[in-house]
Design an enzyme around this catalytic site. Structure first.
Site: not given
Ligand code: GTP
Ligand code: SPV
Ligand code: MN
Length: 591
Positions: A78, A206, A208, A215, A235, A257, A259, A263, A284, A376, A503
Site C-alpha cells: 500500500r 497491488y 490494498g 481497504k 480494521h 497491518s 501485526c 494468525n 482483517d 501475500r 496466544n
Molecule cells: P495484514 O494482512 O497486513 O493486515 O497483517 P495481519 O495483521 O493479518 O498479520 P499476520 O497474522 O499476517 O502476521 C504478520 C506477521 O507477524 C507474520 O510474519 C506472522 O508470522 C507474524 N506473527 C503473527 N502472530 C505472531 C505472534 O503471536 N508472535 C510473533 N512473534 N509473530 C507473529
Molecule cells: C493491510 O495492509 O492491512 C492488508 C494488506 O491487509 S492490503 O490489502 O494490501 O491492504
Molecule cells: Mn490488514
C-alpha cells in the site's frame, strides 16, 4: 475464448448501465467484459492470465488450483503517501489524511484515465461486501483493466450475479474505477470520494491499492458511511472461542497491518487447550452495529484472506497452511524448481535453489530475500478448516471483547484490560506500533496508529473518536476492551512471549474476564492478570518469572509513552473529544 457468451451477461440495473456507458466512453477499452462470478468464467480468465504471463501455473499435483503472480517491483505494498480523501473541506478529511478537493482530484485524474484502456479489456466486477441478505451488506462495482484484480476480487468478495441480485434496481452501490496505466509510482493515486461513494485508483496493481472492496470501500468509505449511519467499519479480525462445554464467545481485534490478525483469527490452540476450538469469522475487517438485543454485532464483509506469506508455516499456523494448499493466488513469493512456493520462515533451511520474487535465480548465499517481506496469499475463506459456521449469518455475531494490539518491542505489556468504554476508546486511540512492510516506507519505526485505522479512516480522526464514544449510547451490553502486545523483546532482541498458538492463554483470560470468571489486579494502565490468574500449565521453558517480565510495567517508560501520545493529540486537537483529554489526565495522575 471457449464460450462466446462469457463476459456478455450485462447488468439490467439502469444506474450501472449508465455508469459503465460513461466510464467506457472515457477509458475507451477495446472490449467490455461483464463478470458473472461463474466457475466457467474463472477457468477462462485464469487460462488467459497464464497465456499472457500474468499468472504462473504452480505444480498442480502439490498445489491444485494455485498460481503465482509477480507484481512490478515498484508496486509491492500500500502507498499511504498516494492515498487521498477527497471531501469538499479539508477539515472533514482531517489532519491524519492526505486531502484534495474532489474537483481538483478529478481534474488531475481525468487526463490520466482518458483513453487509458485502449487496446485493453474493461472488466465489470459486481461484488458484495457481507453475507447475502444481511442488513449490513453493501454492494460495489469495480471497473478494472487488470485480470489479476478480477481473479483476486472473486476470492476476496462474493462476486458476480449475487451482487446484482442484492442490489436490484437501486442506485446505492460503490463505484470503483481502477486503471493500471503504466504502473508508475509517479502516477499512482488512490482517491476516495466519500460523499459520492466513489473510488478511483490509478497506477498500481497491488493488493490494498486495487482490490477496491477491501481497504478502500470496506474501511475508508465504510468508516464514513458508518459515522453517518450509526455503525463501525474497523480494521479488525473476528473470531469465536468455543470452550469444552460448548460455550461460544466472539471477540474482535484491531492490530495494524502485518501485526498478527490473520494468525490470531485462525489460531490452533496448544495441546493443553485441545478441547477448545477457535472459529474464524474474519481476518482483517469487521463491520459492527448495535443489535436489537442491546449487544454489538459484527459481520466480516470479506470472503477471502489476503494474508502475509513470510513467517507462515505448519508450526505457527497450521490452518493457514491448509487454507493456502489449493485454489490460492500467491503474489511475490519465491518459486522452487518443481513449481512449489517458498518464503522466509516457511521452512528452517531454505531450498538450495529458487527463483526469487523478482524472477531471478536465488541461492541461500544470495543477499536479498527470496520472497518479498510483504508477499501475500489470496485464498477463499471456505478453504479454512476453522471457518465459523456463523460466517454467513446475516445478523453477524455478538461481540464480547474488543482487543487492541500493536507491535512494540518495549514498554507495552502482554495484556491488560481497560476500566470501561471511555477508557477503552482512549486505549485504542493511543495505540502504537512499529511500521511494517505492508506499506511502503521505513520499517520498524514506532508510530501512533489509532485503532489500527491511521491509514484507513475515511474522515477526521477526531470525529472518528467521537463516533466511537457515541456508539456506547446504543449498546446496552457493551463489550469489554483489552490491549495486547505479542512482540515485546528482551535485551538480546528475542521475543519474550512465544506467541501464535500460545496466544490462546491470553484469549482464555480475556473471555474469562468477559464472562466474570477471572481475577485481575488494578494497575495505572488497567486490569492485569497476576501469574496466579493466568494459565501457564503445559508451557515448556516458560516460567512465572518470564510471564512477569512480559507483563512488567515501568513508570518512567509509561511517562514517556504518554508524552509521545501528545503529538497525535495536538495534531487532532481541534476535533479531539474532551473525554480523551480527561483520560490522559487520569492516566498521568495514576502514574
Ligand atoms: P495484514 O494482512 O497486513 O493486515 O497483517 P495481519 O495483521 O493479518 O498479520 P499476520 O497474522 O499476517 O502476521 C504478520 C506477521 O507477524 C507474520 O510474519 C506472522 O508470522 C507474524 N506473527 C503473527 N502472530 C505472531 C505472534 O503471536 N508472535 C510473533 N512473534 N509473530 C507473529
Ligand atoms: C493491510 O495492509 O492491512 C492488508 C494488506 O491487509 S492490503 O490489502 O494490501 O491492504
Ligand atoms: Mn490488514
Amino acid at each position: 475464448m471457449a464460450n462466446e457468451n462469457l463476459g456478455t451477461r450485462k447488468s439490467t440495473n439502469r444506474h450501472i448501465l449508465d455508469w459503465i456507458e460513461v466510464t467506457s466512453r472515457h477509458c475507451e477499452p477495446d472490449k467490455i467484459f461483464w463478470c458473472d462470478g461463474s466457475e466457467e468464467e474463472k477457468r477462462a480468465l485464469t487460462q488467459e492470465a497464464v497465456a499472457s504471463g500474468i499468472l504462473i501455473e504452480l505444480n498442480q499435483q502439490k498445489l491444485p488450483g494455485c498460481y503465482l503472480h509477480r507484481s512490478n517491483p515498484n508496486d509491492v505494498a500500500r502507498v499511504e503517501q498516494c492515498t487521498y480523501i477527497c471531501t469538499p473541506s479539508e477539515d472533514e478529511a482531517g489532519p491524519a489524511n492526505n486531502w484534495k478537493a474532489p474537483r481538483e482530484m478529478y481534474a488531475m485524474l481525468r487526463p490520466m484515465t482518458k483513453g487509458s484502456m485502449r487496446g485493453r479489456t474493461m472488466y465489470v466486477v459486481p461484488y458484495l461486501m457481507g453475507p447475502p441478505g444481511s442488513p449490513m451488506t453493501k454492494v460495489g462495482i469495480e471497473v478494472t483493466d487488470s485480470i489479476y484484480v478480477v481473479l483476486s476480487m472473486r476470492v476476496m468478495a462474493r462476486m458476480g450475479q449475487v451482487a446484482y441480485d442484492e442490489l436490484g434496481n437501486s442506485d446505492d452501490f460503490n463505484r470503483g474505477l481502477h486503471c493500471m496505466l503504466d504502473v508508475n509510482p509517479e502516477r499512482r493515486f488512490i482517491a476516495h470520494f466519500p460523499h459520492e461513494n466513489k473510488i478511483i485508483s490509478v497506477g498500481s496493481n497491488y493488493g490494498g491499492n486495487v482490490l477496491l472492496g477491501k481497504k478502500c470501500f470496506a474501511l475508508r468509505i465504510g468508516s464514513y458511511l458508518g459515522k453517518r449511519e450509526g455503525w463501525l467499519a474497523e480494521h479488525m479480525l473476528i473470531l469465536g472461542v468455543e470452550s469444552p462445554t460448548g460455550e461460544k464467545t466472539f471477540v474482535s481485534a484491531a492490530f495494524p497491518s502485518a501485526c498478527g490478525k490473520t494468525n490470531f483469527a485462525m489460531m490452533v490452540p496448544p495441546p493443553k487447550f485441545k478441547d477448545w476450538k477457535i472459529w474464524t469469522i474474519g481476518d482483517d475487517i469487521a463491520w459492527m452495529k448495535p443489535g436489537v438485543d442491546g449487544r454489538l454485532y459484527a459481520i466480516n464483509p470479506e470472503a477471502g484472506y489476503f494474508g502475509v506469506a513470510p513467517g507462515t508455516n505448519a508450526e505457527t499456523n497450521r490452518n493457514a497452511m491448509e487454507t493456502i494448499s489449493h485454489d490460492t493466488i500467491y503474489t511475490n513469493v519465491a518459486l522452487t524448481p518443481d513449481g512449489d512456493v517458498w518464503w522466509e520462515g516457511k521452512t528452517e533451511t531454505p531450498p538450495p535453489e529458487l527463483i526469487d520474487w523478482r524472477g531471478n535465480q536465488w541461492t541461500p548465499d544470495s543477499k536479498e530475500k527470496a520472497a518479498h517481506p510483504n508477499s501475500r496469499f489470496c485464498a477463499p475463506m471456505t478453504n479454512n478448516p476453522s471457518l465459523a459456521p456463523e460466517v454467513n449469518d446475516p445478523n453477524g455475531v455478538p461481540i464480547s471483547a474488543i482487543i487492541f494490539g500493536g507491535r512494540r518491542s518495549s514498554t507495552i505489556p502482554l495484556v491488560y484490560s481497560a476500566f470501561n468504554w471511555i477508557h477503552g476508546v482512549y486505549v485504542g486511540a493511543t495505540m502504537s506500533s512499529e511500521t511494517t512492510a505492508a506499506a511502503s516506507g521505513a520499517v520498524g519505526q514506532v508510530r501512533r496508529d489509532p485503532m489500527a485505522m491511521l491509514p484507513f479512516c475515511g474522515y477526521n480522526m477526531g470525529e472518528y473518536f467521537k463516533h466511537w464514544l457515541n456508539m456506547r449510547k446504543n449498546i446496552k451490553y457493551p463489550p469489554r476492551f483489552f490491549h495486547v502486545n505479542w512482540f515485546r523483546k528482551n535485551e538480546q532482541g528475542e521475543y519474550l512471549w512465544p506467541g501464535f498458538g500460545e496466544n490462546m492463554r491470553v484469549l482464555k483470560w480475556i473471555i474469562d474476564r468477559c464472562n466474570g470468571r477471572a481475577h485481575a489486579h488494578e494497575t495505572p494502565l488497567g486490569w492485569v492478570p497476576g501469574p496466579e490468574d493466568f494459565d501457564l500449565e503445559g508451557m515448556e521453558n516458560f516460567s512465572p518469572e518470564q510471564f512477569a517480565e512480559t507483563q512488567q510495567m515501568n513508570n518512567e517508560d509509561w511517562k514517556r509513552e504518554v508524552l509521545s501520545t501528545d503529538e497525535l493529540f495536538m495534531k487532532l486537537y481541534s476535533h479531539l473529544p474532551k473525554e480523551l483529554i480527561f483520560q490522559r489526565e487520569l492516566l498521568v495522575a495514576r502514574l
